[in-house]
Write an enzyme that holds these catalytic residues in place. Structure first.
Site, PDB file in Angstrom:
ATOM      1  N   GLY A 141       0.833  -1.197   0.000  1.00 44.43           N
ATOM      2  CA  GLY A 141       0.000   0.000   0.000  1.00 44.43           C
ATOM      3  C   GLY A 141       0.864   1.241   0.000  1.00 44.43           C
ATOM      4  CB  ALA A 145       9.362   3.470   6.444  1.00 45.50           C
ATOM      5  CE  LYS A 196       5.392   0.660  -4.931  1.00 48.49           C
ATOM      6  NZ  LYS A 196       6.465   1.350  -4.153  1.00 48.49           N
TER       7      LYS A 196
END
Length: 350
Positions: A141, A145, A196
C-alpha cells in the site's frame, strides 16, 4: 491458530530497514513483543540499549517492547507472526535460512516489493518455494516508512486466501493512525507493489524536467491502465489496481521525494547516469531491476506497455527522453479506459 484475535503475539520482523523498523514499532505499541532480525551487531545494540535505529529512522523513538537480534533462530523463536522485510535481492537467501527455524503454521507476511528475473517469481512465491510449512500473506500500500513512524494517517492492504490470517494481522497492525484493509488477491496486490516502482522513476524524471502537472496526470492514469493490463495477462484481478495497493501506492510513490525510485528518476531527469545515482544513493532502487524484468515479460507475452518500453529505451537503450516522448505522443490514439478487458488488445499510443 490457538490464539484469539484479542491476544498478544510474539512477532518477528526480518529486516531492520526503515519499513521493518516501522512495523516492529507499530505492533510493539499495540502491546505485542517485537523482535527485529538484522545483520549489524552495532545497530542491534543501538536498538536494544538506546531504542533508536539511527541508520534508517533517526527521529523515531522506539518502544521498549522492540528488541533486535542478529541470530535468526533466536529472533523467530516462539513467534507465530513474522513479517519479511528484506530487499528482494536477498529474499531467497534469507528465506532458506529461515526455513529450518520458523514454526510450522506460523503466519508469514511478505512486505518486499520486487520480482526475481528467473521465472518471473514474486516474493511471496519465493517464500512458498522455500518455506512451504507456513500460512502466507502479503502487505502492500502507500506506506512510506518515515510517515508511518511519524504517526501520520495511512492505510495498507493485507492479502491472503487465509481469512483468519488477514483478521489476525489486521488486529496486530491497526492503530489510530494506521488502517488495515483485507483482500484475497495476493498475486495482484504484490504485483501492483512491484510494478508501481517503474512509474515512480518516470514521475521523478518528469518532475526534474519541469514537465508540468498535466503531464503527471497523464503519466499516472496511463501507468494505471498499463499496470492493470499487465496484471490481467498475468492472472491478477484488475480491480485490485483501483485500491490502496494499486492507485494508492502508485500516487504516493510517484509524488514523494521520500521514494527511492522517485529520487532515481529525478536524478536521471537532471542528466545523471545510473552509476552516478547508485553511488549517491548507496544502492539501486527496486524499480530499475523491475523495469528490465517486466519489459522482457511484456515482450514475451506481447503485452502493450509503451511507458515501460519508453523508459527502458532511455535507461538501457541510450535514447533521449525527448525522442521517446515524441514517439509515444505521435502514436495512434484509441480508447481511454479498457483495463478490465482480459486480453491483449491495446489502447494504442500513450
Amino acid at each position: 491458530m490457538s490464539k484469539t484475535f484479542a491476544q498478544k503475539h510474539n512477532i518477528a520482523v526480518i529486516g531492520g530497514g526503515s519499513f521493518g523498523t516501522a512495523i516492529a514499532n507499530m505492533v510493539a505499541e499495540n502491546g505485542h513483543l517485537a523482535t527485529i532480525w538484522l545483520r549489524s551487531e552495532e545497530r542491534a545494540q543501538e536498538i536494544n540499549e538506546q531504542h533508536f535505529n539511527s541508520a534508517y529512522l533517526p527521529d523515531c523513538q522506539l518502544s521498549e517492547r522492540v528488541r533486535a537480534s542478529t541470530d535468526l533462530a533466536e529472533a523467530v523463536k516462539d513467534c507465530d507472526l513474522i513479517f519479511m522485510a528484506v530487499p528482494s535481492s536477498s529474499s531467497r537467501e534469507v528465506a532458506k535460512q529461515l526455513a529450518p527455524v520458523i514454526e510450522d503454521n506460523a503466519l508469514l507476511i511478505s512486505t518486499t516489493k520486487g520480482i526475481e528475473a528467473d521465472g518471473f517469481v514474486l516474493m511471496s512465491q519465493v517464500l512458498q518455494q522455500e518455506i512451504p510449512n507456513v500460512r502466507l500473506g502479503v502487505m502492500s500500500g502507500p506506506n512510506l516508512a518515515k510517515e508511518i513512524a511519524d504517526r501520520q494517517l495511512a492505510g495498507t492492504v493485507i492479502a491472503s486466501e487465509d481469512n483468519e490470517l488477514v483478521e489476525i494481522v489486521q488486529k496486530a497492525l491497526h492503530t489510530g493512525y494506521f488502517r488495515v484493509y483485507g483482500g484475497d488477491d495476493l498475486y495482484g496486490v504484490e504485483l501492483a507493489g512491484a510494478l508501481k516502482n517503474i512509474y515512480a522513476i518516470m514521475s521523478g524524471m518528469a518532475a526534474a524536467m519541469n514537465l508540468g502537472q498535466n503531464t503527471i496526470g497523464l503519466l499516472l492514469t496511463r501507468a494505471l491502465a498499463e499496470m492493470s493490463r499487465f496484471a490481467v495477462n498475468m492472472g491478477a484481478n484488475p480491480m485490485t489496481f483501483i485500491g490502496l495497493a494499486g492507485v494508492g501506492d502508485l500516487i504516493v510513490t510517484c509524488m514523494s521525494p521520500l521514494s527511492r525510485n522517485y529520487r532515481v528518476g529525478h536524478a536521471l531527469g537532471e542528466g545523471k547516469n545510473l552509476q552516478q545515482i547508485v553511488d549517491e544513493l548507496g544502492q539501486v532502487a527496486e524499480g530499475v531491476n523491475t523495469l528490465k524484468i517486466v519489459k522482457y515479460k511484456a515482450d514475451e507475452l506481447d503485452i502493450y506497455m509503451p511507458l515501460v518500453q519508453g523508459l527502458y529505451a532511455v535507461i538501457h537503450g541510450g535514447q533521449s527522453v525527448a525522442a521517446v516522448i515524441d514517439s509515444m505522443m505521435s502514436a495512434e490514439q484509441k480508447g481511454d479506459v479498457a483495463f478490465a478487458i482480459a486480453n491483449n488488445e491495446s489502447d494504442a499510443g500513450l
